[in-house]
Design an enzyme around this catalytic site. Sequence first.
Site, PDB file in Angstrom:
ATOM      1  CB  SER A  70      -0.930   0.015   1.222  1.00 23.61           C
ATOM      2  OG  SER A  70      -0.183  -0.023   2.432  1.00 23.61           O
ATOM      3  CG  ASP A 114      -1.234   3.075  10.335  1.00 21.65           C
ATOM      4  OD1 ASP A 114      -0.257   3.773   9.984  1.00 21.65           O
ATOM      5  OD2 ASP A 114      -1.898   2.388   9.528  1.00 21.65           O
ATOM      6  CG  HIS A 123      -0.975   2.677   6.003  1.00 20.00           C
ATOM      7  ND1 HIS A 123      -1.365   1.810   7.005  1.00 20.00           N
ATOM      8  CD2 HIS A 123      -0.918   1.946   4.865  1.00 20.00           C
ATOM      9  CE1 HIS A 123      -1.543   0.602   6.485  1.00 20.00           C
ATOM     10  NE2 HIS A 123      -1.278   0.661   5.189  1.00 20.00           N
TER      11      HIS A 123
END
Length: 209
Positions: free
Chosen positions: A15, A185, A188
């Site tokens: 991601s 977090d 990210h």
Amino acid sequence: MIFQRGQRIVFIGDSITDCGRRDIAAPYGDGYMNLVRSFVTARYPELGLTWVNRGIGGDTVRNLAARWEQDVIAEQPDWLSVKIGINDVWRAFDGRIDEAVPIDEYETTLRDLLRRTVDATGCRLILAEPYVIEPDRAEPQRAETVRYGQVVRRLAEEFEAINVRTQDAFDEVLKTTEVKDWAPDRIHPELPGHAVIAQAFLRALGWEL
């Protein structure tokens, strides 16, 4: 600049590389990959480089292996940037242990993918280490992430690849900041965190910032 006129540069990963490239931020995403592309293009527009983002959120090295032929070999890169390992570690800490990739499997799979690609395309490699934005080096996920990063570092030596030390980059900024300044977090990043990663890439490419 290590890139040459007309070359094709492919980025693959999870991601952090994806960063919306398949939907709201197509085709490059709105993260570090697009920042690297933008700065290199702005400084060296005459090179006419082609940039390709093949990141997919949630991927581990197992997922890369399943799509490698289509998303890497078929792209015939001159340069391949691989940034993978965060989820391979994280899954062991977020309740999805069956999806975690043991370190031996991680190393064997990644080495095999890199060897296949170099043999098939003759491309040069850029290997970025996984990270967690955590200043406590004894924290379990942080300690395990460093072990996987050492695998990437060894493979970079083995393949004479450019090594991007993203964990070191975050460790440096954490000397004067807090985790929340970069990511909600620890994983990210918001845009300033992606800029930290992009700067690490550019420095590894020999760019004096």
